[in-house]
Design an enzyme around this catalytic site. Structure first.
Site, PDB file in Angstrom:
ATOM      1  N   GLU A 115      33.379  53.561  36.156  1.00  0.00           N
ATOM      2  CA  GLU A 115      34.008  54.824  36.536  1.00  0.00           C
ATOM      3  C   GLU A 115      34.832  55.439  35.404  1.00  0.00           C
ATOM      4  O   GLU A 115      35.285  56.583  35.508  1.00  0.00           O
ATOM      5  CB  GLU A 115      34.883  54.609  37.772  1.00  0.00           C
ATOM      6  N   GLU A 155      28.593  31.388  38.294  1.00  0.00           N
ATOM      7  CA  GLU A 155      30.054  31.388  38.212  1.00  0.00           C
ATOM      8  C   GLU A 155      30.600  30.066  37.685  1.00  0.00           C
ATOM      9  O   GLU A 155      31.734  29.987  37.225  1.00  0.00           O
ATOM     10  CB  GLU A 155      30.679  31.716  39.573  1.00  0.00           C
TER      11      GLU A 155
END
Length: 311
Positions: free
Chosen positions: A94, A125
């Site tokens: 963004e 992960e």
């Protein structure tokens, strides 16, 4: 070779984490009317801003350090797995339309790569090696910042990213939702927003995810304010890439200058649609090339360019 904790060891680790705690008082939540569950969930969410408030000094210190590095040309890199990784990618994605950041200036790394945005990538992960490889692909410098994001504060990918970045001289920030976390301890700036146990046991996409989103909003937004990407509370570096943003650009110029529509159109035309330049054209009564030069000389800070233009 990736070193993954044995299941009993990992289970004992999880049992010590606030974010994983079981709440017996909610053991029959599935029996409640929907409105009552919604009220419970809303009440839980309302506690998150207060938890963030407690960490504002640490957040502000991290932001000032990030802004100083970025002012020297450094990049802001988020690194996380699962929900935490997705939130980092979201915040990074963004920044170009909101603040006209250049490609690669704000980067979101998620364990397992882009596919992990929409599907689970098995074991990603748990791999600090993968984090190191992802960072090495960016060729980190001492002007860059790596923000490790992990609700538990123990995710090997996030901890590994911070440890590797710090070894290379980059600025490091560790954002976790448990106290005394390995992630915060590994980072130069540790931020631990402790929101308490989740409504659904261990579902850290809930309060912990909300807390992480709030902090990441602050990190990127206030850093951009410090870098001169705003004028007051106006997004003067907004990139007008569609009709909505072109309309917003005109409105921002109007709010900043009070000029009429015809003058705004002329100023935007003279500056190839650059909002910040158009505001300077109107407020300082200069032409487009002069506005561009003044902004370059003031490192993009509109207020400083105005002071220089008006003497």
């Amino acid at each position: 070779m990736t070193s993954t904790p044995h299941h009993p060891d990992l289970r004992s680790q999880l049992e010590t984490l606030t974010t994983e705690a079981f709440r017996p008082e909610l053991a029959e939540i599935d029996q409640l009317p929907t409105l009552d569950i919604a009220r419970l969930m809303n009440g839980e969410d309302a506690t998150v801003p207060a938890a963030v408030t407690e960490r504002l000094p640490e957040i502000a210190a991290a932001i000032d350090a990030v802004a100083a590095r970025m002012a020297r040309g450094g990049r802001l890199v988020y690194a996380g797995a699962g929900t935490a990784g997705r939130l980092g990618v979201l915040d990074a994605s963004e920044c170009p339309p909101t603040f006209n950041t250049t490609p690669g200036q704000v980067v979101g790394l998620i364990a397992g790569g882009p596919d992990a945005m929409v599907t689970s990538v098995e074991g990603a992960e748990d791999s600090p090696e993968m984090a190191r490889a992802d960072l090495d692909a960016l060729a980190l410098t001492a002007d860059d910042t790596v923000v490790g994001v992990s609700a538990s504060g123990r995710t090997p990918y996030a901890v590994g990213a911070v440890e590797h970045a710090r070894s290379l001289g980059a600025l490091t920030v560790g954002l976790a939702c448990n106290g005394d976390s390995a992630l915060a301890a590994a980072a130069e700036h540790g931020i631990e927003v402790v929101c308490g146990p989740e409504l659904l046991t261990g579902s850290t996409r809930l309060k912990a995810g909300t807390a992480q989103k709030l902090v990441l909003n602050m990190l990127s937004t206030i850093t951009m304010i410090r870098l001169g990407k705003t004028y007051g509370n106006l997004m003067v570096d907004v990139r007008a890439s569609n009709e909505k943003l072109r309309a917003r650009s005109r409105r921002i110029v109007a709010l900043a200058t009070g000029a009429g529509d015809d003058d705004i159109e002329r100023a935007l035309k003279a500056t190839d649609g650059e909002v910040k330049h158009a505001i300077l054209v109107l407020l300082a009564d200069v032409d487009g090339p002069t506005a561009a030069r003044l902004l370059t000389e003031s490192a993009g800070h509109l207020r400083a360019a105005l002071r220089a233009a008006l003497g």
